[in-house]
Design a protein around this motif. Structure first.
Motif, PDB file in Angstrom:
ATOM      1  N   MET A   1      24.098  45.322  40.449  1.00  0.00           N
ATOM      2  CA  MET A   1      25.114  44.310  40.762  1.00  0.00           C
ATOM      3  C   MET A   1      25.282  44.236  42.277  1.00  0.00           C
ATOM      4  SD  MET A   1      29.006  44.056  39.338  1.00  0.00           S
ATOM      5  CE  MET A   1      28.508  43.584  37.703  1.00  0.00           C
ATOM      6  N   ALA A  34      34.093  38.884  39.678  1.00  0.00           N
ATOM      7  CA  ALA A  34      32.714  38.684  39.225  1.00  0.00           C
ATOM      8  C   ALA A  34      32.366  37.209  39.388  1.00  0.00           C
ATOM      9  CB  ALA A  34      32.579  39.100  37.759  1.00  0.00           C
ATOM     10  N   PHE A  40      29.270  39.921  43.104  1.00  0.00           N
ATOM     11  CA  PHE A  40      30.547  40.593  42.894  1.00  0.00           C
ATOM     12  C   PHE A  40      31.255  40.708  44.234  1.00  0.00           C
ATOM     13  CE2 PHE A  40      33.428  43.272  40.639  1.00  0.00           C
ATOM     14  CZ  PHE A  40      33.823  44.273  41.523  1.00  0.00           C
ATOM     15  N   PRO A 165      31.120  34.345  34.060  1.00  0.00           N
ATOM     16  CA  PRO A 165      31.343  35.789  33.958  1.00  0.00           C
ATOM     17  C   PRO A 165      32.697  36.232  34.497  1.00  0.00           C
ATOM     18  CG  PRO A 165      30.141  35.315  35.962  1.00  0.00           C
ATOM     19  CD  PRO A 165      30.401  33.980  35.298  1.00  0.00           C
ATOM     20  N   CYS A 166      33.633  35.328  34.657  1.00  0.00           N
ATOM     21  CA  CYS A 166      34.925  35.650  35.261  1.00  0.00           C
ATOM     22  C   CYS A 166      35.641  36.760  34.481  1.00  0.00           C
ATOM     23  CB  CYS A 166      35.806  34.399  35.309  1.00  0.00           C
ATOM     24  SG  CYS A 166      37.336  34.670  36.228  1.00  0.00           S
ATOM     25  N   THR A 167      36.283  37.650  35.214  1.00  0.00           N
ATOM     26  CA  THR A 167      37.042  38.750  34.599  1.00  0.00           C
ATOM     27  C   THR A 167      38.490  38.756  35.076  1.00  0.00           C
ATOM     28  OG1 THR A 167      36.363  40.255  36.379  1.00  0.00           O
ATOM     29  CG2 THR A 167      34.984  40.202  34.390  1.00  0.00           C
TER      30      THR A 167
END
Length: 202
Positions: A1, A34, A40, A165-167
């Motif tokens: 990542m 993310a 990231f 991919p949002c967190t």
């Protein structure tokens, strides 16, 4: 990542999620971002970046002089807050470690400057270590706000952004349940692509 450095995070990170203005703990939980393409952004990735984030939120002077250990403690609290937000959103029991970490942080801030004596100065009051006091104050404020968010009237509006991919987490407002326009556009584009693909295969 891939981890992007703090010098470019302002361009890459999305704007604060709905609810972040009322709850600094929500913005704190969302300070690890993310992005599409496996990128990231960690807004607390270095002591300088951490100091800047705290300064922007009124929790530290611009020249607080935070060290690696300070940034590490803040990142650790962030993960515990995220664990509590996730358990709340998913309707799971709150993790005991996260509860302990939050309760410990809430009681860290000293109630008063302590009394000292010096042969030259005589009696005086001050914190034993100014940087430690700044850090403890920030930890206590963020932990207390997280506890208020999780137990207050806004708790029922708390949700996770559904756009991969949002967190990030946010407070729902009306029909909006994405953390940013960018995530909403990405989710709508993904749905449109899925419909087109399904139509061609049908």
């Amino acid at each position: 990542m891939r981890v992007m450095q703090e010098t470019v995070t302002d361009d890459l990170a999305p704007p604060p999620a709905p609810g972040a203005e009322q709850h600094p703990a929500l913005d704190f939980a969302n300070s690890a971002v993310a992005l599409p393409g496996g990128q990231f952004v960690d807004l607390l990735g270095t002591p300088d970046a951490t100091n800047q984030w705290l300064f922007q939120h009124g929790l530290a002077p611009v020249d607080a002089g935070l060290r690696d250990m300070c940034a590490s403690q803040l990142r650790s609290l962030r993960e515990q807050i995220r664990a509590l937000l996730a358990s709340h959103v998913d309707d799971h029991p709150a993790p005991a470690d996260a509860l302990n970490a939050l309760n410990t942080a809430m009681t860290k801030a000293p109630a008063a400057a302590l009394l000292h004596w010096d042969p030259t100065r005589g009696l005086y009051r001050t914190a034993s270590h100014p940087v430690t006091q700044i850090l403890d104050h920030a930890l206590a404020v963020l932990a207390t706000d997280a506890a208020d968010l999780l137990t207050g009237p806004d708790a029922e509006r708390l949700t996770a952004c559904p756009s991969a991919p949002c967190t990030r987490y946010l407070l729902r407002h009306g029909r909006r349940h994405w953390c940013s326009t960018r995530c909403g556009d990405r989710a709508r584009a993904a749905r449109a692509y899925a419909r087109r693909t399904q139509g061609r295969s049908g």
